[in-house]
Write an enzyme that holds these catalytic residues in place. Structure first.
Site, mmCIF file in Angstrom:
data_model
loop_
_atom_site.group_PDB
_atom_site.id
_atom_site.type_symbol
_atom_site.label_atom_id
_atom_site.label_comp_id
_atom_site.label_asym_id
_atom_site.label_seq_id
_atom_site.Cartn_x
_atom_site.Cartn_y
_atom_site.Cartn_z
ATOM 1 N N TYR A 58 0.835 -1.204 0.000
ATOM 2 C CA TYR A 58 0.000 0.000 0.000
ATOM 3 C C TYR A 58 0.874 1.260 0.000
ATOM 4 C CZ TYR A 58 -4.161 -2.812 1.045
ATOM 5 O OH TYR A 58 -5.201 -3.713 1.006
ATOM 6 N N LEU A 68 -22.569 1.173 -4.295
ATOM 7 C CA LEU A 68 -23.626 0.983 -3.300
ATOM 8 C C LEU A 68 -23.647 2.110 -2.274
ATOM 9 C CD1 LEU A 68 -22.985 -2.829 -2.755
ATOM 10 C CD2 LEU A 68 -24.801 -1.795 -4.138
#
Length: 330
Positions: A53, A218
């Protein structure tokens, strides 16, 4: 905050997992530290990261940000169940990725240095390594466990049969094996229900869904578009799903309005209602994003709402209401 056991282990973790992938690329170090402090203030103790990351090869940018936060003291490390991952490419030379015993040793030591800690609570394989035998993987991991550098082990992006392979190999060594699996799982992508989730339940492996909002699809994407906001779902896989199912997303957002809830929290709450799910990974870029997600734990969906969500986002397979193999066979 609610807590649960991580799989069949004795480890207690919060039902929301703080994902740190945005720390560095999207969120400044100062703001990242503030988000982690805010998470602790609200009882989130489970933080997830990975050595790749930050997306600067070999740097471990996000792990370094977390390490400097731990170094500030105040019980930050002690209060945190720390999960990181290995597998991704951390250099140009051979053996600087995947799951060889050599890379397991090197990657763990490098993560410990960046994180400024002497142990990792949960060490996860970011992907299955088809070229390394399980005996070698578990031997490498058992050494870390004996050294006190890692307490528990997990996987990510495994198929159901990979979970079975891993656990049976661990069983032959009288080793605890996996206690968690991170999978893509949300209302719009329910494929893990066919094989991965049943395997995880059988072996006592806690499922940790990543991308619970499916790239923002969503999270109220249509409402945000109407308001003129920039949304992540305008590109990539989520954009394709939106284009193909705009009516379904419209109905989903209307259901959220009827429930008096934000669409993002409905998606998170639905995951928290699924048997075998430990908790979804939330990846806030700001404290406001974190605050919005916190209320999902308290959102209880009644049977009527759950049934309506199944209508809008049916389980996979032609007979998807049934478990595998009936879901796709007789």
């Amino acid at each position: 905050m609610e807590y649960t056991q991580l799989g069949r282990s004795g480890l207690s973790v919060s039902r929301l997992v703080l994902g740190t992938m945005n720390f560095g690329p999207e969120t400044s170090e100062e703001d990242s530290h503030a988000i982690m402090d805010h998470a602790h203030e609200h009882g989130i103790n489970f933080f997830d990261t990975a050595n790749v990351y930050g997306w600067q090869q070999g740097e471990g940018v996000t792990e370094q940000i977390i390490g400097r936060w731990f170094a500030r003291g105040g019980g930050r490390r002690e209060k945190t169940v720390l999960a990181t991952k290995l597998y991704g490419k951390m250099g140009e030379w051979p053996n600087e990725n995947r799951l060889s015993a050599l890379n397991i040793r090197r990657a763990a030591d490098a993560s410990l240095r960046r994180l400024q800690t002497d142990y990792i609570d949960l060490y996860q394989m970011h992907h299955v390594d088809r070229n390394t035998p399980w005996d070698e993987i578990w031997e490498g991991f058992s050494v870390l466990r004996l050294q006190g550098k890692v307490l528990y082990f997990g996987s990510s992006n495994f198929a159901g049969w990979h979970l079975a392979q891993a656990q049976e190999a661990a069983r032959s060594r009288h080793f605890l094996g996996l206690v968690s699996e991170q999978s893509l799982y949300n209302l719009a992508s329910r494929w893990v229900e066919l094989e991965v989730l049943p395997a995880a339940r059988h072996y006592g492996i806690g499922l940790i869904p990543w991308s619970p909002l499916y790239g923002g699809l969503l999270g109220g994407v249509l409402r945000k578009q109407r308001e003129g906001a920039t949304v992540r779902s305008n590109s990539g896989r989520a954009a394709q799903v939106l284009e193909a199912g705009r009516d379904r997303i419209e109905a989903y957002e209307k259901l959220a309005v009827d429930l008096g809830a934000d669409p993002a929290n409905v998606a998170l709450a639905w995951l928290l209602h699924q048997e075998g799910v430990t908790g979804p990974i939330i990846g806030p870029r700001t404290i406001e994003h974190l605050d919005g997600a916190l209320t999902a734990v308290d959102l209880k969906l009644e049977s009527e709402a759950l049934a309506r969500l199944d209508e809008l986002f049916p389980p996979p397979g032609p007979n998807g209401a049934k478990p595998a193999p009936e879901a796709y066979a007789w």
